[in-house]
Structure formats: C-alpha cells, structure tokens
Write a protein that holds these residues in place. Structure first.
Motif, short mmCIF file in Angstrom:
data_model
loop_
_atom_site.label_atom_id
_atom_site.label_comp_id
_atom_site.label_asym_id
_atom_site.label_seq_id
_atom_site.Cartn_x
_atom_site.Cartn_y
_atom_site.Cartn_z
N GLY A 50 0.82 -1.22 0.00
CA GLY A 50 0.00 0.00 0.00
C GLY A 50 0.85 1.26 0.00
N CYS A 51 1.95 1.23 0.75
CA CYS A 51 2.85 2.39 0.80
C CYS A 51 3.48 2.63 -0.57
CB CYS A 51 3.94 2.19 1.85
SG CYS A 51 3.33 2.25 3.54
N LEU A 52 3.91 1.55 -1.23
CA LEU A 52 4.50 1.69 -2.56
C LEU A 52 3.47 2.18 -3.58
CD1 LEU A 52 6.79 -1.46 -2.71
CD2 LEU A 52 7.50 0.92 -2.54
N ILE A 81 -5.37 8.73 -2.99
CA ILE A 81 -6.27 8.71 -1.83
C ILE A 81 -6.78 7.29 -1.58
CG2 ILE A 81 -8.47 9.56 -0.91
CD1 ILE A 81 -6.24 11.63 -0.90
N LEU A 82 -7.14 6.59 -2.65
CA LEU A 82 -7.59 5.20 -2.49
C LEU A 82 -6.47 4.32 -1.94
CD1 LEU A 82 -9.70 4.73 -5.74
CD2 LEU A 82 -10.54 4.89 -3.40
N ALA A 83 -5.25 4.52 -2.44
CA ALA A 83 -4.12 3.72 -1.96
C ALA A 83 -3.83 4.04 -0.49
CB ALA A 83 -2.88 3.99 -2.82
N GLN A 84 -3.96 5.29 -0.10
CA GLN A 84 -3.76 5.65 1.31
C GLN A 84 -4.83 4.99 2.19
OE1 GLN A 84 -3.54 10.02 0.71
NE2 GLN A 84 -1.86 9.94 2.17
N GLY A 85 -6.06 5.00 1.73
CA GLY A 85 -7.12 4.33 2.48
C GLY A 85 -6.86 2.84 2.61
N PHE A 86 -6.40 2.23 1.52
CA PHE A 86 -6.05 0.81 1.55
C PHE A 86 -4.95 0.55 2.58
CE2 PHE A 86 -3.20 -2.54 0.02
CZ PHE A 86 -4.08 -3.61 -0.04
N THR A 87 -3.94 1.42 2.61
CA THR A 87 -2.83 1.25 3.55
C THR A 87 -3.31 1.39 5.00
OG1 THR A 87 -1.33 2.16 1.89
CG2 THR A 87 -0.52 2.09 4.14
N VAL A 88 -4.14 2.37 5.26
CA VAL A 88 -4.66 2.56 6.62
C VAL A 88 -5.49 1.35 7.04
CG1 VAL A 88 -6.24 3.95 8.03
CG2 VAL A 88 -4.57 5.07 6.58
N MET A 89 -6.32 0.84 6.13
CA MET A 89 -7.13 -0.34 6.46
C MET A 89 -6.23 -1.56 6.69
SD MET A 89 -10.04 0.87 6.75
CE MET A 89 -10.94 -0.61 7.04
N ALA A 90 -5.13 -1.68 5.94
CA ALA A 90 -4.20 -2.79 6.15
C ALA A 90 -3.53 -2.68 7.52
CB ALA A 90 -3.14 -2.79 5.05
N ILE A 91 -3.18 -1.47 7.92
CA ILE A 91 -2.58 -1.27 9.24
C ILE A 91 -3.58 -1.65 10.34
CG2 ILE A 91 -1.73 0.48 10.87
CD1 ILE A 91 -0.51 1.92 8.41
N LEU A 92 -4.81 -1.16 10.20
CA LEU A 92 -5.83 -1.48 11.21
C LEU A 92 -6.13 -2.97 11.23
CD1 LEU A 92 -8.29 1.52 10.71
CD2 LEU A 92 -6.66 1.15 12.57
N GLY A 93 -6.19 -3.59 10.06
CA GLY A 93 -6.41 -5.04 10.00
C GLY A 93 -5.29 -5.80 10.68
N GLY A 94 -4.05 -5.36 10.47
CA GLY A 94 -2.92 -5.99 11.13
C GLY A 94 -2.97 -5.84 12.64
N LEU A 95 -3.44 -4.68 13.10
CA LEU A 95 -3.59 -4.47 14.55
C LEU A 95 -4.64 -5.40 15.13
CD1 LEU A 95 -3.42 -0.57 14.81
CD2 LEU A 95 -1.75 -2.22 15.66
N VAL A 96 -5.74 -5.56 14.42
CA VAL A 96 -6.81 -6.44 14.90
C VAL A 96 -6.32 -7.88 14.96
CG1 VAL A 96 -9.07 -7.42 14.29
CG2 VAL A 96 -8.70 -4.95 14.18
N VAL A 97 -5.63 -8.33 13.91
CA VAL A 97 -5.13 -9.70 13.88
C VAL A 97 -4.12 -9.93 15.00
CG1 VAL A 97 -3.75 -11.33 12.52
CG2 VAL A 97 -5.61 -10.07 11.44
N SER A 98 -3.20 -8.98 15.20
CA SER A 98 -2.20 -9.16 16.26
C SER A 98 -2.84 -9.09 17.65
CB SER A 98 -1.08 -8.12 16.14
OG SER A 98 -1.57 -6.83 16.41
N ALA A 99 -3.90 -8.30 17.80
CA ALA A 99 -4.59 -8.25 19.10
C ALA A 99 -5.31 -9.57 19.37
CB ALA A 99 -5.58 -7.09 19.11
N MET A 100 -5.82 -10.19 18.33
CA MET A 100 -6.52 -11.47 18.52
C MET A 100 -5.53 -12.60 18.79
SD MET A 100 -9.40 -11.09 15.58
CE MET A 100 -10.54 -12.36 16.11
N LYS A 101 -4.30 -12.50 18.28
CA LYS A 101 -3.28 -13.53 18.49
C LYS A 101 -2.68 -13.45 19.87
CE LYS A 101 -1.45 -14.27 13.86
NZ LYS A 101 -0.23 -14.09 13.03
#
Length: 106
Positions: A50-52, A81-101
């Motif tokens: 997403g950053c790239l 803007i769409l790519a930035q939104g995708f990146t933010v959602m990927a970060i939040l998704g990663g946080l949720v997954v790591s919190a569940m683990k």
C-alpha cells in the motif's frame, strides 16, 4: 574545545547504523532495526504494498501535473487517496489480527 554555537561532529555519519541516543537502545531483546523491519514486513506484507502504491500514484500524478496533463494528474491524486485508504485499512487489520493472536491475562 569548541565555541558555543559551533557544531563539531565526533563521529562520521553512517546511515547504516542507528543513532546513539542516551537511554535508548534500538536492539531491545537482541533485535536490530533491520531485523525488526523485516519481521514487521513478514507479519503484514500488505502495508508495504500500500505504501508503494501510494508513493507511485503520488509520483506519477506529480509528473503528469508537471507535464501539463491535469486530467491524468487528478486521476492519480484520486488513486493516491484510495491507496492511502487501503494502507490505513491494512494497518488497522494488522492491529486487529495481532490483538486477537496475543494471549489475554485471566
């Protein structure tokens, strides 16, 4: 001895080594900055993609703007803007997954 206001470098600048900051150790638990960066990419590989994509859309949009192609430039800024939104959602998704683990205390 140096005069006030003058800067005297003690050691030559080396971008490959982290800066020395009193009270801060970048190798906590034996993990270097490079190792931590690689581990984070392995844990959530979607974020660097997403950053790239964001950087690519921004760069190409600025190039099109410089060349005078305003329609393509606008399209690339919207893509950014769409790519930035995708990146933010990927970060939040990663946080949720790591919190569940992570194990929760009883």
């Amino acid at each position: 001895m140096s005069t006030p206001g003058s800067v005297a470098p003690e050691v030559a600048f080396d971008p490959a080594t982290p800066p020395v900051i009193e009270g801060f150790s970048p190798t906590v638990c034996g993990e270097s900055v490079r190792d931590k960066f690689q581990r984070k990419i392995r844990e959530n590989p979607v974020v660097p993609i997403g950053c790239l994509a964001t950087a690519g859309a921004l760069s190409y949009g600025l190039y099109c703007f410089h060349r005078g192609n305003s329609q393509k430039s606008q399209l690339m800024m919207r893509t950014r803007i769409l790519a930035q939104g995708f990146t933010v959602m990927a970060i939040l998704g990663g946080l949720v997954v790591s919190a569940m683990k992570s194990p929760r205390p009883h």
